[in-house]
Design a protein around this motif. Structure first.
Motif, PDB file in Angstrom:
ATOM      1  N   TYR A 246       0.897  -1.163  -0.080  1.00 20.14           N
ATOM      2  CA  TYR A 246      -0.140   0.029  -0.119  1.00 20.14           C
ATOM      3  C   TYR A 246       0.754   1.223   0.012  1.00 20.14           C
ATOM      4  O   TYR A 246       1.858   1.246   0.589  1.00 20.14           O
TER       5      TYR A 246
ATOM      6  N   TYR B 162      -5.279   4.373   3.225  1.00 19.99           N
ATOM      7  CA  TYR B 162      -4.527   3.244   3.070  1.00 19.99           C
ATOM      8  C   TYR B 162      -3.900   2.374   4.059  1.00 19.99           C
ATOM      9  O   TYR B 162      -4.115   1.131   4.175  1.00 19.99           O
TER      10      TYR B 162
ATOM     11  N   ALA C 153      -4.993  -1.554   4.781  1.00 18.75           N
ATOM     12  CA  ALA C 153      -4.088  -2.483   4.722  1.00 18.75           C
ATOM     13  C   ALA C 153      -4.122  -3.233   6.064  1.00 18.75           C
ATOM     14  O   ALA C 153      -4.178  -4.331   6.135  1.00 18.75           O
TER      15      ALA C 153
ATOM     16  N   SER D 207      -2.059  -7.916  -2.551  1.00 23.98           N
ATOM     17  CA  SER D 207      -2.795  -6.959  -2.753  1.00 23.98           C
ATOM     18  C   SER D 207      -1.662  -5.918  -3.399  1.00 23.98           C
ATOM     19  O   SER D 207      -0.747  -5.634  -2.712  1.00 23.98           O
TER      20      SER D 207
ATOM     21  N   TYR E 118      -0.718  -2.297  -5.946  1.00 25.75           N
ATOM     22  CA  TYR E 118      -1.181  -1.152  -6.612  1.00 25.75           C
ATOM     23  C   TYR E 118      -0.357  -0.536  -7.567  1.00 25.75           C
ATOM     24  O   TYR E 118       0.864  -0.985  -7.601  1.00 25.75           O
TER      25      TYR E 118
ATOM     26  N   THR F 245      -5.710  -0.782  -7.421  1.00 26.06           N
ATOM     27  CA  THR F 245      -5.109  -1.883  -6.507  1.00 26.06           C
ATOM     28  C   THR F 245      -5.853  -3.098  -7.301  1.00 26.06           C
ATOM     29  O   THR F 245      -7.166  -3.277  -7.147  1.00 26.06           O
TER      30      THR F 245
END
Length: 230
Positions: free
Chosen positions: A27, A46, A50, A87, A89, A103
């Motif tokens: 993130y 963010y 997260a 995950s 971005y 993302t």
């Protein structure tokens, strides 16, 4: 202008010495020459997302993943496959006081393949607000005339793709485009704007995320633009 730093939360979790879940949550955090308080607000968004994702991995997914091997005899075979959560971005635009990124959040819980969900944000670092399509078009983009023009242009892009790759979109894609349209599913680039749909919305899994790019000049044909990302 924004400077972007990458942060990450990661771990491999075990049950009875078997690795059952691995996660990686990347993130961003920002500093800016625009508004420091706006950057602080955006950073909190963010960091909280997260932390929430990590908590979900450790308290929900881990329990499910451990359940695979809970009843395997001590000397029996290992789990079929460990669960995975990733995950990442991708920054697509970062100029002036505006930053745009998307993302991709991938989750594998067994089966033939995992599932990926895409989200995106465009931020105004002077105000700390998310930029919407309403901020980009000076006219009402939700009006039937503008919306229909947008869909017709997307349909044209799909028709061109189907000529090269038959079967890459569902046959009823014209109605699916309208049914699954989400105004928040876009991101900016230096040259224009990309609208996207989730997997399975309008096309088979193999097609991935259907993306439709519009140069600024074409966007201006649909409706007058603001100077949002000049």
């Amino acid at each position: 202008m924004q400077t972007i730093y990458q942060n990450a939360l990661s771990d491999t979790m075990y049950y009875r010495n078997f690795p059952v879940l691995s996660y990686l949550i990347e993130y961003p955090s920002f500093t800016t020459t625009c508004s420091v308080s706006a950057a602080d607000q955006i950073n909190e968004v963010y960091a909280y997302a997260a932390a929430s994702a990590e908590n979900h991995c450790r308290t929900v997914l881990y329990v499910q993943a451990a359940g695979q091997v809970k009843y395997i005899p001590p000397n029996g075979p290992g789990p079929v496959r460990e669960y995975e959560w990733t995950s990442r971005y991708y920054v697509t635009y970062n100029q002036g006081c505006f930053t745009s990124l998307y993302t991709d959040q991938y989750c594998y819980m067994g089966g033939a393949h995992g599932n990926t969900i895409r989200t995106s944000d465009t931020w105004d670092f002077e105000t700390g607000r998310r930029v919407t399509l309403s901020d980009i078009f000076s006219s009402d983009y939700l009006s039937p005339l503008i919306r229909n023009d947008l869909f017709e242009r997307i349909e044209k892009q799909i028709q061109e793709r189907l000529e090269k790759e038959p079967g890459s979109y569902f046959k009823d894609y014209p109605s699916l485009l309208r049914e699954h349209f989400r105004p928040e599913s876009f991101y900016l680039t230096p040259d224009g704007l990309t609208l996207y749909y989730q997997q399975y919305d309008v096309a088979p899994y193999a097609t991935g995320f259907p993306e439709f790019f519009f140069p600024r000049s074409e966007l201006a044909e649909i409706a007058p633009l603001t100077d949002c990302w000049s």
